[in-house]
Design an enzyme around this catalytic site. Structure first.
Site, PDB file in Angstrom:
ATOM      1  N   LYS A  67       0.830  -1.214   0.000  1.00 29.92           N
ATOM      2  CA  LYS A  67       0.000   0.000   0.000  1.00 29.92           C
ATOM      3  C   LYS A  67       0.859   1.258   0.000  1.00 29.92           C
ATOM      4  CE  LYS A  67      -4.336  -1.524   2.113  1.00 29.92           C
ATOM      5  NZ  LYS A  67      -5.200  -1.384   3.292  1.00 29.92           N
ATOM      6  N   LYS A  79      -4.977 -10.656  -7.139  1.00 31.32           N
ATOM      7  CA  LYS A  79      -6.247 -10.827  -6.424  1.00 31.32           C
ATOM      8  C   LYS A  79      -7.244  -9.776  -6.906  1.00 31.32           C
ATOM      9  CE  LYS A  79      -5.447  -7.851  -2.450  1.00 31.32           C
ATOM     10  NZ  LYS A  79      -5.333  -7.649  -1.038  1.00 31.32           N
ATOM     11  N   LYS A 108     -10.542  -3.499  -5.580  1.00 27.08           N
ATOM     12  CA  LYS A 108     -11.168  -2.298  -6.138  1.00 27.08           C
ATOM     13  C   LYS A 108     -10.158  -1.450  -6.897  1.00 27.08           C
ATOM     14  CE  LYS A 108     -10.604  -0.019  -1.693  1.00 27.08           C
ATOM     15  NZ  LYS A 108     -10.036  -1.142  -0.960  1.00 27.08           N
TER      16      LYS A 108
HETATM   17  P1  TYM Z   1     -10.704  -5.319   3.474  1.00 25.73           P
HETATM   18  O1  TYM Z   1     -11.690  -4.242   3.742  1.00 25.73           O
HETATM   19  O2  TYM Z   1      -9.592  -5.021   2.536  1.00 25.73           O
HETATM   20  O3  TYM Z   1     -11.436  -6.607   2.925  1.00 25.73           O
HETATM   21  C1  TYM Z   1     -12.535  -7.191   3.579  1.00 25.73           C
HETATM   22  C2  TYM Z   1     -12.446  -8.707   3.500  1.00 25.73           C
HETATM   23  O4  TYM Z   1     -12.432  -9.154   2.143  1.00 25.73           O
HETATM   24  C3  TYM Z   1     -11.365 -10.060   1.944  1.00 25.73           C
HETATM   25  N1  TYM Z   1     -10.913  -9.972   0.544  1.00 25.73           N
HETATM   26  C4  TYM Z   1     -10.786 -11.021  -0.293  1.00 25.73           C
HETATM   27  N2  TYM Z   1     -11.006 -12.343  -0.119  1.00 25.73           N
HETATM   28  C5  TYM Z   1     -10.817 -13.152  -1.179  1.00 25.73           C
HETATM   29  N3  TYM Z   1     -10.418 -12.704  -2.398  1.00 25.73           N
HETATM   30  C6  TYM Z   1     -10.183 -11.396  -2.626  1.00 25.73           C
HETATM   31  N4  TYM Z   1      -9.799 -10.974  -3.826  1.00 25.73           N
HETATM   32  C7  TYM Z   1     -10.364 -10.486  -1.538  1.00 25.73           C
HETATM   33  N5  TYM Z   1     -10.233  -9.145  -1.404  1.00 25.73           N
HETATM   34  C8  TYM Z   1     -10.566  -8.854  -0.124  1.00 25.73           C
HETATM   35  C9  TYM Z   1     -10.300  -9.609   2.931  1.00 25.73           C
HETATM   36  O5  TYM Z   1      -9.386 -10.647   3.216  1.00 25.73           O
HETATM   37  C10 TYM Z   1     -11.142  -9.236   4.129  1.00 25.73           C
HETATM   38  O6  TYM Z   1     -11.437 -10.363   4.922  1.00 25.73           O
HETATM   39  N6  TYM Z   1      -7.654  -5.178   7.442  1.00 25.73           N
HETATM   40  C11 TYM Z   1      -8.970  -5.624   6.997  1.00 25.73           C
HETATM   41  C12 TYM Z   1     -10.116  -5.022   7.793  1.00 25.73           C
HETATM   42  C13 TYM Z   1     -10.058  -5.232   9.272  1.00 25.73           C
HETATM   43  C14 TYM Z   1     -10.286  -6.455   9.954  1.00 25.73           C
HETATM   44  C15 TYM Z   1     -10.196  -6.145  11.350  1.00 25.73           C
HETATM   45  C16 TYM Z   1     -10.559  -7.759   9.541  1.00 25.73           C
HETATM   46  C17 TYM Z   1      -9.846  -4.286  10.213  1.00 25.73           C
HETATM   47  N7  TYM Z   1      -9.928  -4.836  11.461  1.00 25.73           N
HETATM   48  C18 TYM Z   1     -10.369  -7.146  12.311  1.00 25.73           C
HETATM   49  C19 TYM Z   1     -10.726  -8.747  10.517  1.00 25.73           C
HETATM   50  C20 TYM Z   1     -10.636  -8.428  11.894  1.00 25.73           C
HETATM   51  C21 TYM Z   1      -9.153  -5.205   5.541  1.00 25.73           C
HETATM   52  O7  TYM Z   1      -8.532  -4.275   5.085  1.00 25.73           O
HETATM   53  O8  TYM Z   1     -10.112  -5.856   4.860  1.00 25.73           O
END
Ligand code: TYM
Length: 330
Positions: free
Chosen positions: A112, A193, A196
């Site tokens: 990032k 992967k 967005k």
């Molecule tokens: P975020 O907002 O980027 O994504 C949300 C969830 O979607 C999953 N994900 C995917 N899974 C499979 N294939 C893909 N291409 C794909 N893109 C996204 C992510 O793995 C995620 O589960 N850091 C986290 C948010 C967060 C969080 C937490 C999660 C903050 N605090 C506590 C769990 C527990 C994040 O940026 O997810």
């Protein structure tokens, strides 16, 4: 009942198919068997450039989408992270347990920050706030996609370290990652992967896309030239990704898909998958709109969720305060 917690960032107008299959589908399913806490992580969202009004609206749209997908605020605590002040408070404590080098190894930070003109300290400490999110709820399982595995490992390390130094305080959580859908790939660039920030607008299927847009994206997905519907993620990443999506949404198996499309080429397969995707995701947009129609009611639901969350979070924070030698929160 096991305690489950997860979060998602309100950084776009719509979640995508990767979010859904990698994580959100599991959120919905786990409500039946677990004591679940689900949140929209707006504190995390400000670690990159953002517009305050847009962020505020996206947090609401995110919550409405989660409800449209089946997250039930009667059964689960559904809340916005910034309404629970215990999160940044515990994050400060966990930051003091984290090695600088340890935080510096986080690959998501490296990726990032490489894309940003200006990198913030907040983006660097992001995984520490995520650890606090999880540990506050004495969480057993965290349903996420593969890209969050390293953050979960850090969370476990920090919990074990804190418990070892100050005495038993936190449950050590496990990642809950469904192998088949752990990483949904970009439709235009199947080595990457789905996200967005895809370079091609065709690469990412959004849950709020028009059904016809979804169909077009699936039908124009990059495959390969041998025209055989066969699962081989190494050599046939595009087709294999579509097969994973089909198996998950169509409740079928890779073997059955191979048998069904033997000798028929990609056209039929993509056409049928386009219908499966449009049928399963199509209704989400209208349901989201319904939840957004009464904003006051939506905000009330979220405030109630935050209250439920604070009851658990404040207990853990008080425990951590005591262990570390602070005065109790008043
Ligand atoms: P975020 O907002 O980027 O994504 C949300 C969830 O979607 C999953 N994900 C995917 N899974 C499979 N294939 C893909 N291409 C794909 N893109 C996204 C992510 O793995 C995620 O589960 N850091 C986290 C948010 C967060 C969080 C937490 C999660 C903050 N605090 C506590 C769990 C527990 C994040 O940026 O997810």
């Amino acid at each position: 009942k096991p305690r489950v917690l997860s979060g998602i960032q309100p950084t776009s107008d719509s979640f995508h198919l990767g979010n859904y299959l990698g994580a959100l589908r599991q959120w919905v399913a786990l409500q039946d068997v677990a004591d679940a806490f689900y949140m929209v992580v707006d504190l995390h969202a400000i670690t990159v450039e953002h517009e305050p009004k847009v962020l505020h609206e996206r947090s609401r749209v995110s919550a409405a989408q989660l409800m449209a997908l089946g997250v039930d605020p009667e059964r689960s605590a559904l809340f916005v992270q910034s309404q629970v002040p215990e999160h940044p408070m515990l994050a400060w404590i966990m930051g003091a347990q984290t090695g600088f080098g340890e935080a510096g190894r986080m690959t998501q930070f490296k990726d990032k920050s490489a894309k940003q003109e200006r990198t913030t300290v907040g983006l660097f400490t992001y995984p520490i706030l995520q650890a606090a999110d999880i540990l506050l709820y004495q969480t057993d399982q965290v349903p996420v996609g593969e890209d969050q595995r390293q953050h979960l490992e850090l969370t476990r390390d920090l919990a074990i370290r804190f418990n070892g130094t100050y005495g038993q305080t936190f449950t050590v959580p496990d990642a809950y990652i469904v192998k088949e859908t752990a990483t949904i790939k970009d439709l235009a660039e199947p080595e990457k992967k789905m996200s967005k920030s895809s370079a091609s607008p065709r690469g990412c299927v959004y849950l709020l896309d028009e059904p016809n847009q979804m169909r077009k994206k699936i039908k124009s997905a990059v495959t390969d030239s041998d025209a055989e519907v066969r699962y081989d993620p190494e050599r046939k990443p595009g087709v294999s990704n579509l097969m994973n999506i089909y198996a998950a949404l169509g409740s079928t198996t890779l073997d059955k898909i191979e048998a069904e499309y033997a000798g028929r080429g990609y056209g039929d397969f993509k056409g049928d998958l386009a219908e499966v995707v449009a049928d399963s995701l199509g209704p989400i947009a209208a349901r989201t709109k319904e939840y957004l129609a009464d904003r006051a009611e939506l905000d009330r639901i979220l405030a109630k969720g935050a209250e439920k969350a604070r009851q658990v979070a404040s207990r853990t924070l008080a425990k951590a305060y005591k262990k570390i030698g602070f005065f109790p929160p008043v």
